[in-house]
Design a protein around this motif. Structure first.
Motif, mmCIF file in Angstrom:
data_model
loop_
_atom_site.group_PDB
_atom_site.id
_atom_site.type_symbol
_atom_site.label_atom_id
_atom_site.label_comp_id
_atom_site.label_asym_id
_atom_site.label_seq_id
_atom_site.Cartn_x
_atom_site.Cartn_y
_atom_site.Cartn_z
ATOM 1 N N LYS A 49 58.589 -39.945 -20.079
ATOM 2 C CA LYS A 49 59.245 -39.116 -19.064
ATOM 3 C C LYS A 49 59.773 -39.945 -17.893
ATOM 4 C CE LYS A 49 58.659 -34.837 -18.325
ATOM 5 N NZ LYS A 49 58.221 -33.657 -17.579
ATOM 6 N N SER B 30 57.839 -34.402 -11.073
ATOM 7 C CA SER B 30 57.639 -33.438 -12.163
ATOM 8 C C SER B 30 58.304 -32.101 -11.881
ATOM 9 C CB SER B 30 56.152 -33.275 -12.510
ATOM 10 O OG SER B 30 55.342 -33.431 -11.396
ATOM 11 N N THR B 31 58.360 -31.693 -10.626
ATOM 12 C CA THR B 31 59.040 -30.433 -10.317
ATOM 13 C C THR B 31 60.537 -30.567 -10.575
ATOM 14 O OG1 THR B 31 57.439 -30.164 -8.528
ATOM 15 C CG2 THR B 31 59.258 -28.614 -8.587
ATOM 16 N N GLU B 34 61.584 -30.548 -14.173
ATOM 17 C CA GLU B 34 61.428 -29.276 -14.872
ATOM 18 C C GLU B 34 62.752 -28.523 -14.947
ATOM 19 O OE1 GLU B 34 58.346 -26.918 -13.062
ATOM 20 O OE2 GLU B 34 56.831 -28.368 -13.694
ATOM 21 N N THR B 35 63.572 -28.722 -13.915
ATOM 22 C CA THR B 35 64.812 -27.951 -13.880
ATOM 23 C C THR B 35 66.060 -28.814 -14.078
ATOM 24 O OG1 THR B 35 64.476 -28.096 -11.509
ATOM 25 C CG2 THR B 35 64.131 -25.951 -12.511
#
Lengths: 274, 105
Positions: A49, B30-31, B34-35
């Motif tokens: 990621k 990470s936020t 997510e989008t």
């Protein structure tokens, strides 16, 4: 790629920066890994990621802006891996997640001019084990269920694909080896043997010759002449014996066995260490 | 979308996330991912640039679990920049929506 591999790759990519800056950046990535692990993710997932360390480092080293796409939840193509931002050329998998066919289809990946799959890079070979895993995922799992989209072939690394590697060229041609044996090796061997025999014969012949010579010289007694001749002959005999012992035993015998083994094995064995 | 515009949008996203509360890097990364399709790793260089531009500041704070976290907060000029970017964004989307007939037009 695990945490340590990722961190050290990042660190080496950032080596142009002042060391306290590098430490600061690395600390943040280490914290990122630690928090991800606390979240129940694997190091591999986290690394995936994060994106390739090379790409991440690029943003620290240049004023470049990360590329991004807005996720589109409507058509199912949005659930892909985070896209490694690209500048030019292909995103070559460096163990940071497979390229998705959806990505190819809507042009998220830069394509090379000739639209061919990326060429393997020698520098990727050390990551072959990671590449193999990514390839498996890429081919089996497919890009997030988008199986109807034809996949461009996964780039191959030569190190992973022995089938494509042509046979190793032999540095020894068997016919040539036998011809060499018959016309060069054996004559030289015979010649060398003859030389050794000559070295053994020479002292004897010389001894006989000089005993006769010195007894003929007027005024020289047989005793003195004989002693001198014996000394010379013994010296030659000693040299001859040394040659015989050294070459005949070690050089010729071992060398010949090694050579024959080498030829007999079709030039495969190294021949040495008999 | 041109690069300059994209740069602004990413800045806007990060600054907007910091508007109401300070956040640490992992949270932001990470936020955001997510989008938006973006590698988590690229959020950190972005934060560093924002910090060097004086738009965000960082501080370390102890956490209950693990080592201290590096929190990011908006500076005064960060707040001003956020408002500018927000105005630009709203003006931009409003005018585009007028043309394409979006719901917000």
């Amino acid at each position: 790629m695990n945490k340590n591999e990722y961190i050290s790759a990042l660190r080496s990519q950032l080596r142009r920066l002042p060391s306290n800056d590098v430490d600061e950046i690395v600390k943040e990535f280490e914290a990122h890994f630690d928090m991800g692990i606390a979240d129940g993710k694997t190091e591999f997932e986290i690394a995936q990621k994060l994106g390739a360390p090379e790409e991440v480092a690029q943003y620290y080293l240049s004023d470049e802006v990360p590329q991004f796409e807005v996720k589109n939840d409507g058509n199912g193509t949005s659930a892909g891996f985070p896209i490694i931002p690209v500048k030019t050329g292909w995103v070559i998998d460096r163990g940071v997640g497979p390229q998705t066919a959806a990505g190819f289809a809507n042009g998220q990946y830069a394509r090379p001019v000739n639209n061919q799959p990326p060429k393997p890079e020698p520098s990727d070979a050390p990551n072959a084990h990671v590449g193999a895993k990514a390839k498996e995922t890429y081919e089996k799992v497919g890009p997030q269920g988008q199986k109807n989209i034809p996949l461009p072939p996964y780039p191959e690394y030569p190190s992973q694909n022995p089938g494509r590697v042509t046979k190793q060229p032999k540095d020894c041609h068997i016919l040539f080896a036998w011809l060499f044996t018959i016309f060069v090796f054996i004559p030289v061997w015979i010649l060398a043997l003859a030389l050794v025999l000559l070295l053994i014969a020479a002292p004897i012949g010389l001894g006989v010759l000089c005993v006769g010579l010195f007894t003929w010289v007027p005024g020289m007694s047989v005793g003195v002449g004989g002693t001198v001749c014996l000394a010379i002959a013994s010296a030659f005999a000693a040299i001859g014996a040394a040659f015989v012992a050294f070459f005949a035993l070690k050089g010729f015998v071992l060398g010949t066995i090694a050579y024959i083994r080498y030829i007999a094995s079709g030039c495969k064995s190294k021949g040495g260490n008999v | 979308m041109n690069v300059q515009f994209k740069k602004g949008v990413l800045d806007l996203c990060v600054l907007a996330m910091l508007k109401d509360s300070d956040r640490y890097g992992y949270e932001l990364a990470s936020t955001l991912s997510e989008t938006i399709k973006i590698s988590d790793g690229t959020v950190y260089p972005l934060l560093r640039k924002l910090a060097s531009d004086g738009l965000v500041a960082s501080y370390l704070q102890e956490s209950q679990s693990g080592p201290p976290r590096k929190y990011y907060s908006l500076t005064a000029s960060g707040k001003i920049r956020l408002q500018e970017l927000l105005d630009d964004w709203n003006a931009f989307t409003a005018s585009v929506n007028k043309i394409v007939g979006g719901r917000n037009a």
